[in-house]
Design a protein around this motif. Structure first.
Motif, mmCIF file in Angstrom:
data_model
loop_
_atom_site.group_PDB
_atom_site.id
_atom_site.type_symbol
_atom_site.label_atom_id
_atom_site.label_comp_id
_atom_site.label_asym_id
_atom_site.label_seq_id
_atom_site.Cartn_x
_atom_site.Cartn_y
_atom_site.Cartn_z
ATOM 1 N N MET A 174 14.396 39.156 49.224
ATOM 2 C CA MET A 174 14.882 39.816 48.024
ATOM 3 C C MET A 174 15.908 40.859 48.437
ATOM 4 O O MET A 174 16.167 41.047 49.633
ATOM 5 C CB MET A 174 13.722 40.480 47.260
ATOM 6 N N ASP A 175 16.536 41.537 47.486
ATOM 7 C CA ASP A 175 17.496 42.587 47.804
ATOM 8 C C ASP A 175 16.798 43.773 48.457
ATOM 9 O O ASP A 175 15.575 43.950 48.336
ATOM 10 C CB ASP A 175 18.198 43.061 46.528
ATOM 11 N N PHE A 176 17.596 44.579 49.154
ATOM 12 C CA PHE A 176 17.057 45.783 49.781
ATOM 13 C C PHE A 176 16.821 46.848 48.702
ATOM 14 O O PHE A 176 17.724 47.180 47.931
ATOM 15 C CB PHE A 176 18.029 46.343 50.824
ATOM 16 N N THR A 177 15.621 47.383 48.655
ATOM 17 C CA THR A 177 15.266 48.428 47.703
ATOM 18 C C THR A 177 15.709 49.783 48.246
ATOM 19 O O THR A 177 15.585 50.031 49.455
ATOM 20 C CB THR A 177 13.743 48.432 47.483
ATOM 21 N N PRO A 178 16.207 50.686 47.415
ATOM 22 C CA PRO A 178 16.514 52.045 47.899
ATOM 23 C C PRO A 178 15.252 52.724 48.437
ATOM 24 O O PRO A 178 14.155 52.526 47.899
ATOM 25 C CB PRO A 178 17.038 52.761 46.645
ATOM 26 N N LEU A 179 15.415 53.502 49.495
ATOM 27 C CA LEU A 179 14.278 54.199 50.108
ATOM 28 C C LEU A 179 13.768 55.291 49.174
ATOM 29 O O LEU A 179 14.481 56.260 48.903
ATOM 30 C CB LEU A 179 14.704 54.813 51.447
ATOM 31 N N PRO A 180 12.536 55.182 48.674
ATOM 32 C CA PRO A 180 12.027 56.224 47.777
ATOM 33 C C PRO A 180 11.647 57.478 48.564
ATOM 34 O O PRO A 180 11.240 57.401 49.720
ATOM 35 C CB PRO A 180 10.772 55.578 47.163
ATOM 36 N N ASP A 181 11.774 58.623 47.927
ATOM 37 C CA ASP A 181 11.372 59.867 48.571
ATOM 38 C C ASP A 181 9.895 59.838 48.939
ATOM 39 O O ASP A 181 9.481 60.422 49.943
ATOM 40 C CB ASP A 181 11.656 61.060 47.659
ATOM 41 N N SER A 182 9.097 59.148 48.138
ATOM 42 C CA SER A 182 7.660 59.091 48.402
ATOM 43 C C SER A 182 7.352 58.368 49.705
ATOM 44 O O SER A 182 6.406 58.717 50.429
ATOM 45 C CB SER A 182 6.941 58.393 47.243
ATOM 46 N N VAL A 183 8.158 57.355 50.053
ATOM 47 C CA VAL A 183 7.975 56.645 51.316
ATOM 48 C C VAL A 183 8.577 57.456 52.462
ATOM 49 O O VAL A 183 7.992 57.575 53.540
ATOM 50 C CB VAL A 183 8.605 55.244 51.256
ATOM 51 N N ARG A 184 9.744 58.048 52.228
ATOM 52 C CA ARG A 184 10.375 58.889 53.247
ATOM 53 C C ARG A 184 9.426 60.011 53.699
ATOM 54 O O ARG A 184 9.398 60.379 54.869
ATOM 55 C CB ARG A 184 11.660 59.493 52.692
ATOM 56 N N ALA A 185 8.630 60.518 52.770
ATOM 57 C CA ALA A 185 7.730 61.635 53.066
ATOM 58 C C ALA A 185 6.631 61.259 54.051
ATOM 59 O O ALA A 185 6.006 62.147 54.649
ATOM 60 C CB ALA A 185 7.109 62.163 51.776
ATOM 61 N N TYR A 186 6.395 59.961 54.244
ATOM 62 C CA TYR A 186 5.382 59.541 55.201
ATOM 63 C C TYR A 186 5.831 59.732 56.657
ATOM 64 O O TYR A 186 5.015 59.674 57.576
ATOM 65 C CB TYR A 186 5.029 58.070 55.003
ATOM 66 N N GLY A 187 7.132 59.913 56.876
ATOM 67 C CA GLY A 187 7.640 60.061 58.235
ATOM 68 C C GLY A 187 7.139 61.329 58.891
ATOM 69 O O GLY A 187 7.042 62.385 58.261
#
Length: 250
Positions: A174-187
């Protein structure tokens, strides 16, 4: 995605990998050439590792010889953050449940060649998100790995895993989804108070560098080696040896 090739001088195993690389180029992605059945950059075709990545079709010439090279997809150079889940999942069902429980949105996904053993199966996945960020480790509900982004890359689809011999394959196209802030916060943020224990003398400590801190450790050591005058090839050789002997996943 087709596994056919119009070239007639390729050894049997190569066309599938070439087709994977061709598909990634068609998606507008920059790739680099890796060594055969390896995650390491190919010094002949990608002498500057991820900085040798390109979306020019001439990169496919690497598959015209007798080698069977793998290839990698650059992350930061493609303005991507790739959630590379290494440990903690045993199968696709656990992967789906883990995504749902942690609000991780669907996106273009690769199943890696990681398989584990019949007694301890493993399921590895690479989730491609648009928008680059810092490369760092993560631990999301017991699943660990890295956000591969600026300065990083992942092994590309149809390439061969160096341990299992299994191929990387498209799991969700599928297309690439924009990186959500909620996922970025897991870093995980780089920490100045929790440095990994490194043995300065043999026998002092046999603690291995955890996967989640590997990137920051190697980046720090690369800077130190550059400061004492090593060139790119010397730094690469030293880091490769260090990772093989001192990092928990080799």
């Amino acid at each position: 995605m087709s596994n056919q090739s119009t070239s007639t001088n390729l050894i049997p195993d190569t066309p599938s990998i070439r087709a994977g690389a061709t598909d990634m180029l068609a998606r507008g992605l920059k790739i680099l050439i890796l060594q055969p059945k390896s995650k390491n950059p190919n010094p002949k075709h990608s002498p500057h590792a991820v900085n040798s990545c390109t979306n020019e079709a001439k990169v496919l010439l690497a598959f015209n010889g007798t080698e069977q090279p793998n290839y990698g997809v650059a992350a930061g150079h493609n303005n991507l953050t790739i959630l590379d889940a290494d440990r903690g999942l045993r199968n696709a069902e656990e992967f789906e449940s883990w995504k749902k429980a942690n609000d991780i949105p669907e996106t273009f996904t690769i199943r890696t060649g990681r398989r584990g053993t019949p007694e301890n199966p493993e399921f590895g996945a690479q989730m491609y998100y648009r928008n680059a960020t810092a490369t760092c480790g993560f631990d999301i509900a017991g699943v660990t790995g890295e956000f591969k982004s600026i300065g990083g890359y992942v092994v590309g689809v149809n390439s061969v895993h160096p341990i299992s011999g299994e191929r990387y394959e498209i799991y969700k196209d599928m297309d690439f989804t924009p990186l959500p802030d909620s996922v970025r916060a897991y870093g995980k943020k780089p920490s100045t108070s929790a440095k990994p224990i490194l043995a300065t003398h043999p026998g002092k400590s046999d603690a291995l560098i955890p996967t989640g801190t590997r990137y920051d450790t190697l980046r720090s050591k690369a800077g130190s080696l550059r400061n004492i005058g090593l060139n790119t090839d010397g730094i690469y050789a030293a880091l490769k040896n260090f990772a093989a002997n001192r990092c928990e996943d080799g």
